[in-house]
Design a protein around this motif. Structure first.
Motif, mmCIF file in Angstrom:
data_model
loop_
_atom_site.group_PDB
_atom_site.id
_atom_site.type_symbol
_atom_site.label_atom_id
_atom_site.label_comp_id
_atom_site.label_asym_id
_atom_site.label_seq_id
_atom_site.Cartn_x
_atom_site.Cartn_y
_atom_site.Cartn_z
ATOM 1 N N THR A 13 0.834 -1.208 0.000
ATOM 2 C CA THR A 13 0.000 0.000 0.000
ATOM 3 C C THR A 13 0.865 1.254 0.000
ATOM 4 N N PHE A 121 -7.956 3.485 14.363
ATOM 5 C CA PHE A 121 -8.117 4.331 13.179
ATOM 6 C C PHE A 121 -9.607 4.597 12.996
ATOM 7 N N ILE A 124 -12.533 2.089 11.595
ATOM 8 C CA ILE A 124 -12.067 0.695 11.537
ATOM 9 C C ILE A 124 -12.254 0.055 12.910
ATOM 10 N N LEU A 133 -5.819 -0.815 6.303
ATOM 11 C CA LEU A 133 -6.045 0.501 5.719
ATOM 12 C C LEU A 133 -5.785 0.503 4.217
ATOM 13 N N ASN A 134 -6.644 1.232 3.494
ATOM 14 C CA ASN A 134 -6.443 1.377 2.054
ATOM 15 C C ASN A 134 -5.486 2.528 1.770
ATOM 16 N N GLU A 136 -5.940 5.581 0.584
ATOM 17 C CA GLU A 136 -6.355 6.893 1.085
ATOM 18 C C GLU A 136 -6.206 6.988 2.599
ATOM 19 N N GLN A 137 -6.559 5.921 3.307
ATOM 20 C CA GLN A 137 -6.459 5.934 4.764
ATOM 21 C C GLN A 137 -5.005 5.960 5.227
ATOM 22 N N LEU A 138 -4.160 5.144 4.600
ATOM 23 C CA LEU A 138 -2.758 5.100 4.994
ATOM 24 C C LEU A 138 -2.043 6.408 4.659
ATOM 25 N N THR A 140 -3.132 9.310 5.029
ATOM 26 C CA THR A 140 -3.348 10.326 6.061
ATOM 27 C C THR A 140 -2.306 10.241 7.175
#
Length: 331
Positions: A13, A121, A124, A133-134, A136-138, A140
């Motif tokens: 990711t 998170f 989640i 985490l995907n 976009e989430q990672l 951040t």
């Protein structure tokens, strides 16, 4: 810049344009098998042998990977900054402690050490780790790491020394001190101590939790792994570790569980799909041990490693007192 992460999923990711620089996946399973302070050839081979015997991880593959990642780590001076990405659970906190211990013995010179660690998170639940985490989430989290200073290095070194020691009372005493420099370490290593055989019935927290879940409703091994993992999420327990525990509980002259419809538990790189069709039930002895009417270690004995502690025989020197939340030494 070098990013050291806890798994291939996180690495993949991060490689989607989230961070710049190189990524090193630290492949280890410190909660399982023998650990020692000295990183010698003999200790590496002993660990490789144990992991092959219990989890099916090929001896040669483990040794080859250990050498390769150690070589990359020793080249840290070629990076201006190294970022450690880790989570709250024991799986990650043992890796973090080892790396901080290792870096504490190096002359960092102009290399900056940074740390990103999280225990939750938004959105989640339950949070099991960075691998959930995907992109976009990672993304951040990128750039939110904090500097690693003398306090973090010293505490990480202390945790590894205590964890890899043959005397678990060292870790017990460390947990009674101020460990706020590493905010997730206390819960993770406290939970590690509860993995030791209990004074109640000789079972650790994973084994006891498993019996209680089976007592409530017979389930497949796969379902048990999911539910036990969710309840004891601060362990960060891998599926191979859990299959090994179920195998111990269901084999031998004094089985506590019976796994109906099972050919064999999967080992390294084998699919666990067949476990969905199995059913786990308590034996009569399993119910007695679960309720504290029998002591499993007295009947079955033990030959296991907990960090640097090797417990062997029917009367191990160390047990966990869940009521007092302390290790108990038995002569």
């Amino acid at each position: 810049m070098l990013h050291i992460v806890n798994g291939d999923s996180v690495a993949h990711t991060l490689q989607q344009g989230i961070v710049q620089g190189d990524i090193l996946v630290w492949r280890e399973l410190y909660p399982h098998g023998p650990n020692s302070l000295e990183s010698t050839r003999g200790n590496r081979f002993a660990r490789a042998q144990y992991l092959e015997q219990t989890l099916g991880i090929p001896h040669a593959e483990f040794v080859r990977n250990s050498k390769a990642q150690k070589k990359l780590l020793e080249d840290f001076h070629s990076y201006e900054e190294i970022v450690l990405w880790f989570e709250h659970d024991l799986f990650d906190q043992t890796m973090l402690a080892y790396l901080l211990h290792w870096f504490s013995g190096q002359s960092l010179s102009n290399t900056k050490l940074s740390l990103l660690e999280i225990g939750d998170f938004p959105g989640i639940e339950p949070f099991r780790g960075l691998g959930q985490l995907n992109v976009e989430q990672l993304a951040t989290l990128a750039g939110t790491w904090r500097p690693i200073g003398a306090k973090e290095l010293a505490l990480g070194e202390s945790f590894w020394q205590a964890y890899a020691s043959p005397d678990p009372s060292l870790l017990q005493r460390l947990l009674e001190q101020d460990t706020s420099a590493l905010p997730y370490a206390r819960e993770a290593f406290q939970l590690h101590l509860s993995r030791f055989p209990s004074t109640f019935n000789g079972l650790g927290i994973v084994e006891q939790t498993t019996l209680e879940m089976v007592h409530t409703a017979a389930q497949s091994p796969f379902e048990l792994f999911q539910e036990t993992g969710n309840k004891l999420h601060a362990l960060g327990m891998a599926d191979l570790e859990y299959w090994y525990i179920l195998r111990k509980l269901s084999h031998g002259p004094f089985p506590l569980l019976q796994v109906q419809g099972l050919g064999a538990f999967p080992t390294y790189m084998e699919s666990a799909a067949s476990l969905r069709d199995c059913k786990v039930v308590l034996t009569e002895l399993g119910e007695k041990v679960m309720n504290g009417e029998e002591d499993w270690l007295t009947l079955n004995g033990i030959n296991e490693w907990y960090g640097g502690v090797h417990l062997l025989g029917n009367s191990p020197r160390w047990r966990w007192d869940a009521n007092m939340r302390r290790m108990k030494h038995e002569d």
